[in-house]
Design a protein around this motif. Structure first.
Motif, PDB file in Angstrom:
ATOM      1  N   GLU A 171       0.811  -1.221   0.000  1.00 26.08           N
ATOM      2  CA  GLU A 171       0.000   0.000   0.000  1.00 26.08           C
ATOM      3  C   GLU A 171       0.844   1.271   0.000  1.00 26.08           C
ATOM      4  OE1 GLU A 171      -2.979  -0.153   3.068  1.00 26.08           O
ATOM      5  OE2 GLU A 171      -3.952  -1.885   2.187  1.00 26.08           O
ATOM      6  N   ILE A 172       1.688   1.411  -1.002  1.00 27.38           N
ATOM      7  CA  ILE A 172       2.460   2.647  -1.164  1.00 27.38           C
ATOM      8  C   ILE A 172       1.495   3.796  -1.450  1.00 27.38           C
ATOM      9  CG2 ILE A 172       4.104   3.832  -2.673  1.00 27.38           C
ATOM     10  CD1 ILE A 172       5.407   1.803  -0.870  1.00 27.38           C
ATOM     11  N   GLY A 173       1.683   4.920  -0.783  1.00 31.18           N
ATOM     12  CA  GLY A 173       0.854   6.100  -1.006  1.00 31.18           C
ATOM     13  C   GLY A 173      -0.406   6.150  -0.163  1.00 31.18           C
ATOM     14  N   ARG A 174      -0.502   5.267   0.813  1.00 34.51           N
ATOM     15  CA  ARG A 174      -1.726   5.205   1.610  1.00 34.51           C
ATOM     16  C   ARG A 174      -1.880   6.393   2.556  1.00 34.51           C
ATOM     17  NH1 ARG A 174      -1.920   0.239   5.464  1.00 34.51           N
ATOM     18  NH2 ARG A 174      -3.366   1.509   6.619  1.00 34.51           N
ATOM     19  N   GLY A 175      -0.776   7.075   2.870  1.00 36.48           N
ATOM     20  CA  GLY A 175      -0.817   8.134   3.866  1.00 36.48           C
ATOM     21  C   GLY A 175      -1.292   9.475   3.342  1.00 36.48           C
ATOM     22  N   THR A 176      -1.795   9.503   2.108  1.00 41.91           N
ATOM     23  CA  THR A 176      -2.262  10.764   1.549  1.00 41.91           C
ATOM     24  C   THR A 176      -3.597  10.542   0.848  1.00 41.91           C
ATOM     25  OG1 THR A 176      -1.592  12.646   0.177  1.00 41.91           O
ATOM     26  CG2 THR A 176      -0.967  10.460  -0.615  1.00 41.91           C
ATOM     27  N   SER A 177      -4.064  11.535   0.088  1.00 39.71           N
ATOM     28  CA  SER A 177      -5.376  11.427  -0.561  1.00 39.71           C
ATOM     29  C   SER A 177      -5.371  10.339  -1.631  1.00 39.71           C
ATOM     30  CB  SER A 177      -5.755  12.765  -1.193  1.00 39.71           C
ATOM     31  OG  SER A 177      -4.872  13.052  -2.260  1.00 39.71           O
ATOM     32  N   THR A 178      -6.547   9.896  -2.024  1.00 40.24           N
ATOM     33  CA  THR A 178      -6.674   8.773  -2.942  1.00 40.24           C
ATOM     34  C   THR A 178      -5.924   8.993  -4.249  1.00 40.24           C
ATOM     35  OG1 THR A 178      -8.822   8.264  -1.992  1.00 40.24           O
ATOM     36  CG2 THR A 178      -8.324   7.295  -4.134  1.00 40.24           C
ATOM     37  N   PHE A 179      -6.175  10.113  -4.921  1.00 41.82           N
ATOM     38  CA  PHE A 179      -5.541  10.327  -6.226  1.00 41.82           C
ATOM     39  C   PHE A 179      -4.038  10.538  -6.095  1.00 41.82           C
ATOM     40  CE2 PHE A 179      -9.982  11.555  -7.327  1.00 41.82           C
ATOM     41  CZ  PHE A 179     -10.196  10.515  -8.226  1.00 41.82           C
ATOM     42  N   ASP A 180      -3.593  11.244  -5.058  1.00 42.45           N
ATOM     43  CA  ASP A 180      -2.157  11.406  -4.829  1.00 42.45           C
ATOM     44  C   ASP A 180      -1.525  10.042  -4.543  1.00 42.45           C
ATOM     45  OD1 ASP A 180      -2.409  14.100  -5.196  1.00 42.45           O
ATOM     46  OD2 ASP A 180      -2.327  14.619  -3.072  1.00 42.45           O
ATOM     47  N   GLY A 181      -2.192   9.245  -3.719  1.00 38.76           N
ATOM     48  CA  GLY A 181      -1.677   7.917  -3.381  1.00 38.76           C
ATOM     49  C   GLY A 181      -1.557   7.027  -4.600  1.00 38.76           C
ATOM     50  N   ILE A 182      -2.576   7.048  -5.453  1.00 35.52           N
ATOM     51  CA  ILE A 182      -2.535   6.246  -6.682  1.00 35.52           C
ATOM     52  C   ILE A 182      -1.391   6.727  -7.578  1.00 35.52           C
ATOM     53  CG2 ILE A 182      -3.763   5.760  -8.841  1.00 35.52           C
ATOM     54  CD1 ILE A 182      -6.343   5.673  -7.166  1.00 35.52           C
ATOM     55  N   SER A 183      -1.210   8.033  -7.681  1.00 38.13           N
ATOM     56  CA  SER A 183      -0.132   8.583  -8.508  1.00 38.13           C
ATOM     57  C   SER A 183       1.234   8.136  -8.002  1.00 38.13           C
ATOM     58  CB  SER A 183      -0.204  10.113  -8.523  1.00 38.13           C
ATOM     59  OG  SER A 183      -1.412  10.540  -9.091  1.00 38.13           O
ATOM     60  N   ILE A 184       1.403   8.156  -6.681  1.00 31.92           N
ATOM     61  CA  ILE A 184       2.673   7.729  -6.092  1.00 31.92           C
ATOM     62  C   ILE A 184       2.905   6.243  -6.366  1.00 31.92           C
ATOM     63  CG2 ILE A 184       3.883   7.330  -3.904  1.00 31.92           C
ATOM     64  CD1 ILE A 184       2.475   9.963  -2.915  1.00 31.92           C
ATOM     65  N   ALA A 185       1.892   5.427  -6.090  1.00 33.44           N
ATOM     66  CA  ALA A 185       2.021   3.984  -6.315  1.00 33.44           C
ATOM     67  C   ALA A 185       2.319   3.684  -7.784  1.00 33.44           C
ATOM     68  CB  ALA A 185       0.747   3.270  -5.863  1.00 33.44           C
ATOM     69  N   TRP A 186       1.646   4.378  -8.662  1.00 33.48           N
ATOM     70  CA  TRP A 186       1.841   4.192 -10.102  1.00 33.48           C
ATOM     71  C   TRP A 186       3.279   4.532 -10.494  1.00 33.48           C
ATOM     72  CZ3 TRP A 186      -2.691   5.116 -13.845  1.00 33.48           C
ATOM     73  CH2 TRP A 186      -2.325   4.842 -15.154  1.00 33.48           C
ATOM     74  N   SER A 187       3.770   5.675 -10.024  1.00 33.43           N
ATOM     75  CA  SER A 187       5.131   6.092 -10.405  1.00 33.43           C
ATOM     76  C   SER A 187       6.182   5.159  -9.806  1.00 33.43           C
ATOM     77  CB  SER A 187       5.392   7.536  -9.996  1.00 33.43           C
ATOM     78  OG  SER A 187       5.335   7.683  -8.598  1.00 33.43           O
ATOM     79  N   VAL A 188       5.948   4.662  -8.588  1.00 34.77           N
ATOM     80  CA  VAL A 188       6.872   3.698  -7.983  1.00 34.77           C
ATOM     81  C   VAL A 188       6.896   2.420  -8.811  1.00 34.77           C
ATOM     82  CG1 VAL A 188       7.230   2.192  -5.971  1.00 34.77           C
ATOM     83  CG2 VAL A 188       6.774   4.623  -5.640  1.00 34.77           C
ATOM     84  N   ALA A 189       5.714   1.935  -9.209  1.00 39.84           N
ATOM     85  CA  ALA A 189       5.633   0.723 -10.024  1.00 39.84           C
ATOM     86  C   ALA A 189       6.345   0.911 -11.361  1.00 39.84           C
ATOM     87  CB  ALA A 189       4.172   0.331 -10.246  1.00 39.84           C
ATOM     88  N   GLU A 190       6.152   2.075 -11.986  1.00 41.15           N
ATOM     89  CA  GLU A 190       6.826   2.352 -13.260  1.00 41.15           C
ATOM     90  C   GLU A 190       8.344   2.404 -13.087  1.00 41.15           C
ATOM     91  OE1 GLU A 190       5.368   5.842 -15.229  1.00 41.15           O
ATOM     92  OE2 GLU A 190       3.632   4.768 -16.048  1.00 41.15           O
ATOM     93  N   PHE A 191       8.805   3.001 -11.988  1.00 39.68           N
ATOM     94  CA  PHE A 191      10.249   3.090 -11.737  1.00 39.68           C
ATOM     95  C   PHE A 191      10.831   1.678 -11.595  1.00 39.68           C
ATOM     96  CE2 PHE A 191      14.024   3.270  -9.116  1.00 39.68           C
ATOM     97  CZ  PHE A 191      14.730   4.338  -9.657  1.00 39.68           C
ATOM     98  N   ILE A 192      10.159   0.829 -10.830  1.00 33.99           N
ATOM     99  CA  ILE A 192      10.642  -0.548 -10.642  1.00 33.99           C
ATOM    100  C   ILE A 192      10.644  -1.277 -11.985  1.00 33.99           C
ATOM    101  CG2 ILE A 192      10.103  -2.787  -9.592  1.00 33.99           C
ATOM    102  CD1 ILE A 192       8.903  -1.128  -7.214  1.00 33.99           C
ATOM    103  N   HIS A 193       9.573  -1.121 -12.752  1.00 35.32           N
ATOM    104  CA  HIS A 193       9.457  -1.807 -14.031  1.00 35.32           C
ATOM    105  C   HIS A 193      10.503  -1.326 -15.039  1.00 35.32           C
ATOM    106  CE1 HIS A 193       7.870  -2.698 -18.061  1.00 35.32           C
ATOM    107  NE2 HIS A 193       7.407  -3.799 -17.488  1.00 35.32           N
ATOM    108  N   ASP A 194      10.681  -0.022 -15.126  1.00 35.90           N
ATOM    109  CA  ASP A 194      11.536   0.537 -16.169  1.00 35.90           C
ATOM    110  C   ASP A 194      13.002   0.684 -15.768  1.00 35.90           C
ATOM    111  OD1 ASP A 194       9.197   0.777 -17.600  1.00 35.90           O
ATOM    112  OD2 ASP A 194       8.951   2.919 -17.194  1.00 35.90           O
ATOM    113  N   ARG A 195      13.279   0.889 -14.482  1.00 33.48           N
ATOM    114  CA  ARG A 195      14.639   1.227 -14.067  1.00 33.48           C
ATOM    115  C   ARG A 195      15.303   0.120 -13.242  1.00 33.48           C
ATOM    116  NH1 ARG A 195      15.055   6.918 -13.495  1.00 33.48           N
ATOM    117  NH2 ARG A 195      17.155   6.601 -12.736  1.00 33.48           N
ATOM    118  N   SER A 196      14.793  -0.152 -12.033  1.00 31.03           N
ATOM    119  CA  SER A 196      15.514  -1.084 -11.141  1.00 31.03           C
ATOM    120  C   SER A 196      15.311  -2.537 -11.540  1.00 31.03           C
ATOM    121  CB  SER A 196      15.083  -0.880  -9.691  1.00 31.03           C
ATOM    122  OG  SER A 196      13.773  -1.356  -9.473  1.00 31.03           O
ATOM    123  N   LYS A 197      14.149  -2.834 -12.138  1.00 26.39           N
ATOM    124  CA  LYS A 197      13.820  -4.203 -12.560  1.00 26.39           C
ATOM    125  C   LYS A 197      13.912  -5.208 -11.412  1.00 26.39           C
ATOM    126  CE  LYS A 197      14.491  -3.325 -17.355  1.00 26.39           C
ATOM    127  NZ  LYS A 197      13.205  -2.755 -17.673  1.00 26.39           N
TER     128      LYS A 197
END
Length: 200
Positions: A171-197
């Motif tokens: 639950e990354i991004g749970r400590g803030t509003s719904t849309f902000d939390g989703i944006s954070i989780a989305w960007s973290v997932a993209e970073f893992i997918h595209d960069r750190s793998k």
């Protein structure tokens, strides 16, 4: 005088005492592994030089122990960098998502330290570190809200993880509003997918 004499005699034998203590500690750990494996029906995992984590009929070692025997429902996971290294789990509250995440991390930790694991079979590839971002807590003494703690931990994980790391992010991004939390989780997932793998 008697105490001082005893202390001095023991000090002269410190090396032997320490070697005996280390041997007893090793035996204690190995006996605990063996006893747990036998009484809880653990399997011998395959630890190899590959990249994949494959667990069949895995069980959470702590949750299973606290529940009535046979009530824990075993489940599988395959995290394979060649196919699906980033997995997103969704579902209702109390569906077992967090238990599942922790179970994968625990089995991945138990295998390379020499323990049998709670599964029908398991193959654990190379994992250099296990990073977790779970639970909600603050550090008010340092002026850090729950959200700030979560973001600091997430940033540390993203800056430190490699392709051989296992990330357990609950639950990354749970400590803030719904849309902000989703944006954070989305960007973290993209970073893992595209960069750190990383396996996540």
């Amino acid at each position: 005088d008697l105490f001082s004499e005893l202390r001095d005699r023991i000090a002269r034998e410190a090396k032997r005492v320490q070697e005996t203590a280390e041997a007893v500690a090793t035996l204690d750990v190995l006996l605990s592994y063996a006893d747990t494996a036998a009484t809880r029906n653990y399997c011998k995992p395959e630890v190899d030089d590959g990249d994949a984590i494959a667990i069949h009929d895995g069980r959470h070692p702590v949750a299973e122990d606290l529940m009535p025997r046979g009530d824990f429902v075993p489940n599988d996971v395959i995290i394979d960098p060649a196919n699906a290294f980033l997995q997103i789990i969704t579902g209702p509250n109390m569906a077992g998502k967090s238990t599942y995440l922790r179970q994968v991390a625990l089995i991945t930790l138990m295998a390379p330290i020499g323990s049998f694991v709670p599964a029908a079979d398991a193959s654990i590839g190379v994992v250099d570190r296990i990073f977790t971002r779970v639970g909600a807590s603050d550090n008010l003494v340092r002026g850090e809200s729950t959200f700030m703690v979560e973001m600091i931990e997430t940033a540390n994980i993203l800056n430190s993880a490699t392709a051989n790391s296992l990330l357990v992010l609950d639950e990354i991004g749970r400590g803030t509003s719904t849309f902000d939390g989703i944006s954070i989780a989305w960007s973290v997932a993209e970073f893992i997918h595209d960069r750190s793998k990383s396996k996540a």
